[in-house]
Design a protein around this motif. Structure first.
Motif, PDB file in Angstrom:
ATOM      1  N   LEU A   5       0.808  -1.232   0.000  1.00 19.09           N
ATOM      2  CA  LEU A   5       0.000   0.000   0.000  1.00 19.09           C
ATOM      3  C   LEU A   5       0.838   1.278   0.000  1.00 19.09           C
ATOM      4  N   PHE A   6       2.132   1.175   0.228  1.00 18.72           N
ATOM      5  CA  PHE A   6       2.988   2.358   0.336  1.00 18.72           C
ATOM      6  C   PHE A   6       2.958   3.248  -0.912  1.00 18.72           C
ATOM      7  N   PRO A   7       3.062   2.697  -2.143  1.00 20.50           N
ATOM      8  CA  PRO A   7       3.008   3.576  -3.323  1.00 20.50           C
ATOM      9  C   PRO A   7       1.665   4.299  -3.474  1.00 20.50           C
ATOM     10  N   LEU A   8       0.585   3.605  -3.196  1.00 18.39           N
ATOM     11  CA  LEU A   8      -0.737   4.217  -3.303  1.00 18.39           C
ATOM     12  C   LEU A   8      -0.852   5.406  -2.358  1.00 18.39           C
ATOM     13  N   LEU A   9      -0.491   5.203  -1.104  1.00 19.83           N
ATOM     14  CA  LEU A   9      -0.617   6.262  -0.114  1.00 19.83           C
ATOM     15  C   LEU A   9       0.352   7.407  -0.369  1.00 19.83           C
ATOM     16  N   THR A  10       1.589   7.087  -0.709  1.00 20.78           N
ATOM     17  CA  THR A  10       2.614   8.114  -0.883  1.00 20.78           C
ATOM     18  C   THR A  10       2.353   8.990  -2.101  1.00 20.78           C
ATOM     19  N   ILE A  11       2.142   8.387  -3.252  1.00 20.85           N
ATOM     20  CA  ILE A  11       1.954   9.181  -4.474  1.00 20.85           C
ATOM     21  C   ILE A  11       0.647   9.955  -4.418  1.00 20.85           C
ATOM     22  N   THR A  12      -0.409   9.362  -3.864  1.00 24.47           N
ATOM     23  CA  THR A  12      -1.673  10.090  -3.730  1.00 24.47           C
ATOM     24  C   THR A  12      -1.521  11.263  -2.771  1.00 24.47           C
ATOM     25  N   LEU A  13      -0.824  11.050  -1.669  1.00 23.85           N
ATOM     26  CA  LEU A  13      -0.608  12.129  -0.706  1.00 23.85           C
ATOM     27  C   LEU A  13       0.206  13.270  -1.321  1.00 23.85           C
ATOM     28  N   PHE A  14       1.311  12.940  -2.002  1.00 19.33           N
ATOM     29  CA  PHE A  14       2.131  13.982  -2.621  1.00 19.33           C
ATOM     30  C   PHE A  14       1.384  14.694  -3.746  1.00 19.33           C
ATOM     31  N   SER A  15       0.559  13.967  -4.489  1.00 23.15           N
ATOM     32  CA  SER A  15      -0.242  14.606  -5.543  1.00 23.15           C
ATOM     33  C   SER A  15      -1.268  15.554  -4.942  1.00 23.15           C
ATOM     34  N   THR A  16      -1.878  15.159  -3.850  1.00 26.62           N
ATOM     35  CA  THR A  16      -2.860  16.018  -3.182  1.00 26.62           C
ATOM     36  C   THR A  16      -2.195  17.272  -2.628  1.00 26.62           C
ATOM     37  N   ILE A  17      -1.091  17.097  -1.937  1.00 30.67           N
ATOM     38  CA  ILE A  17      -0.367  18.252  -1.387  1.00 30.67           C
ATOM     39  C   ILE A  17       0.129  19.159  -2.517  1.00 30.67           C
ATOM     40  N   GLY A  18       0.659  18.558  -3.581  1.00 35.05           N
ATOM     41  CA  GLY A  18       1.128  19.340  -4.726  1.00 35.05           C
ATOM     42  C   GLY A  18       0.012  20.128  -5.385  1.00 35.05           C
ATOM     43  N   ALA A  19      -1.167  19.529  -5.493  1.00 32.07           N
ATOM     44  CA  ALA A  19      -2.297  20.225  -6.105  1.00 32.07           C
ATOM     45  C   ALA A  19      -2.802  21.360  -5.229  1.00 32.07           C
ATOM     46  N   ILE A  20      -2.727  21.192  -3.927  1.00 38.18           N
ATOM     47  CA  ILE A  20      -3.174  22.256  -3.013  1.00 38.18           C
ATOM     48  C   ILE A  20      -2.214  23.443  -3.071  1.00 38.18           C
ATOM     49  N   TYR A  21      -0.909  23.169  -3.070  1.00 32.76           N
ATOM     50  CA  TYR A  21       0.077  24.251  -3.069  1.00 32.76           C
ATOM     51  C   TYR A  21       0.398  24.786  -4.460  1.00 32.76           C
ATOM     52  N   SER A  22       0.078  24.026  -5.488  1.00 31.42           N
ATOM     53  CA  SER A  22       0.339  24.466  -6.857  1.00 31.42           C
ATOM     54  C   SER A  22      -0.860  24.098  -7.734  1.00 31.42           C
ATOM     55  N   PRO A  23      -1.970  24.846  -7.605  1.00 30.68           N
ATOM     56  CA  PRO A  23      -3.194  24.478  -8.323  1.00 30.68           C
ATOM     57  C   PRO A  23      -3.070  24.498  -9.844  1.00 30.68           C
ATOM     58  N   GLU A  24      -2.100  25.221 -10.363  1.00 32.61           N
ATOM     59  CA  GLU A  24      -1.927  25.264 -11.821  1.00 32.61           C
ATOM     60  C   GLU A  24      -1.423  23.934 -12.375  1.00 32.61           C
ATOM     61  N   HIS A  25      -1.004  23.028 -11.501  1.00 35.37           N
ATOM     62  CA  HIS A  25      -0.556  21.700 -11.923  1.00 35.37           C
ATOM     63  C   HIS A  25      -1.567  20.596 -11.592  1.00 35.37           C
ATOM     64  N   TYR A  44      -4.169  -3.765  -8.370  1.00 37.75           N
ATOM     65  CA  TYR A  44      -3.600  -5.096  -8.156  1.00 37.75           C
ATOM     66  C   TYR A  44      -3.127  -5.239  -6.708  1.00 37.75           C
ATOM     67  N   ASP A  45      -2.485  -4.191  -6.198  1.00 32.41           N
ATOM     68  CA  ASP A  45      -1.993  -4.222  -4.822  1.00 32.41           C
ATOM     69  C   ASP A  45      -3.142  -4.318  -3.823  1.00 32.41           C
ATOM     70  N   ILE A  46      -4.219  -3.621  -4.087  1.00 36.77           N
ATOM     71  CA  ILE A  46      -5.383  -3.663  -3.191  1.00 36.77           C
ATOM     72  C   ILE A  46      -5.973  -5.065  -3.155  1.00 36.77           C
ATOM     73  N   ILE A  47      -6.003  -5.733  -4.287  1.00 34.49           N
ATOM     74  CA  ILE A  47      -6.509  -7.110  -4.328  1.00 34.49           C
ATOM     75  C   ILE A  47      -5.575  -8.036  -3.547  1.00 34.49           C
ATOM     76  N   TYR A  48      -4.250  -7.838  -3.695  1.00 33.44           N
ATOM     77  CA  TYR A  48      -3.290  -8.621  -2.920  1.00 33.44           C
ATOM     78  C   TYR A  48      -3.487  -8.400  -1.425  1.00 33.44           C
ATOM     79  N   VAL A  49      -3.655  -7.143  -1.027  1.00 30.78           N
ATOM     80  CA  VAL A  49      -3.833  -6.832   0.397  1.00 30.78           C
ATOM     81  C   VAL A  49      -5.110  -7.467   0.919  1.00 30.78           C
ATOM     82  N   ASN A  50      -6.141  -7.527   0.099  1.00 30.44           N
ATOM     83  CA  ASN A  50      -7.385  -8.183   0.498  1.00 30.44           C
ATOM     84  C   ASN A  50      -7.125  -9.646   0.856  1.00 30.44           C
ATOM     85  N   HIS A  51      -6.290 -10.321   0.082  1.00 29.98           N
ATOM     86  CA  HIS A  51      -5.923 -11.709   0.398  1.00 29.98           C
ATOM     87  C   HIS A  51      -5.054 -11.775   1.651  1.00 29.98           C
TER      88      HIS A  51
END
Length: 180
Positions: free
Chosen positions: A111-131, A148-155
């Motif tokens: 789950l680390f890539p999902l949480l990290t990239i989504t978090l950085f994208s959210t923070i980036g969009a808040i501080y730089s709305p033009e992107h 795919y990772d979410i399905i693996y974690v479900n198992h």
């Protein structure tokens, strides 16, 4: 002594059905992510850098996704390596873990890539709305890869707490400690 349960997502669900679920989930994620952030952030202009930097970013998202899978494992002192494998005509990057790891570490790594990239994208969009459009597309691609990772974690969540996970070419094995 360990016994194992083999889990192979593509065998269980089928490659085409997984691709359809992944694309559908990514489209829904983009709609919610973009609409949610655009309702909070005022976009006055969108910076346009051209198609080449955008395409480079599209190729970097899967690379960062796979690197982030290995990061929690490397931090814990375990081995993980990125390998390039051909599936049909397309080379695909995999994060291979040669040793068994704990269930908790495997869930964190998944789950680390999902949480990290989504978090950085959210923070980036808040501080730089033009992107925001670019960040939303990159976060969407990452979410599509993370289905795919979410399905693996479900198992993995269904596995016993004291189990270990072993990575294999055909999926992963959940190792259960059977006391003799």
């Amino acid at each position: 002594m360990f016994c194992w349960k083999s889990v192979n997502i593509t065998r269980d669900f089928g490659r085409t059905r997984l691709a359809i679920v992944s694309i559908s989930a990514a489209i829904l994620f983009f709609l919610f992510f973009y609409l949610f952030l655009s309702s909070f952030v005022e976009i006055t202009t969108v910076n346009q850098y051209g198609i080449i930097p955008f395409i480079i970013g599209l190729f970097l998202v899967p690379l960062f996704h796979k690197l982030l899978h290995g990061l929690p494992i490397w931090i814990c002192g375990k081995r993980a390596r990125l390998t390039l494998k051909r599936t049909g005509k397309i080379p695909v990057l995999f994060c291979y873990i040669p040793n068994k790891i704990s269930k908790g570490l495997c869930i964190t790594s998944s789950l680390f890539p999902l949480l990290t990239i989504t978090l950085f994208s959210t923070i980036g969009a808040i501080y730089s709305p033009e992107h925001l459009p670019y960040l939303a597309i990159y976060a969407t691609i990452n979410f599509g890869l993370s289905v795919y990772d979410i399905i693996y974690v479900n198992h993995l969540i269904k596995a016993p707490k004291s189990s270990f996970i072993e990575d294999h070419l055909d999926g992963f094995h959940i190792l259960l400690n059977k006391a003799s």
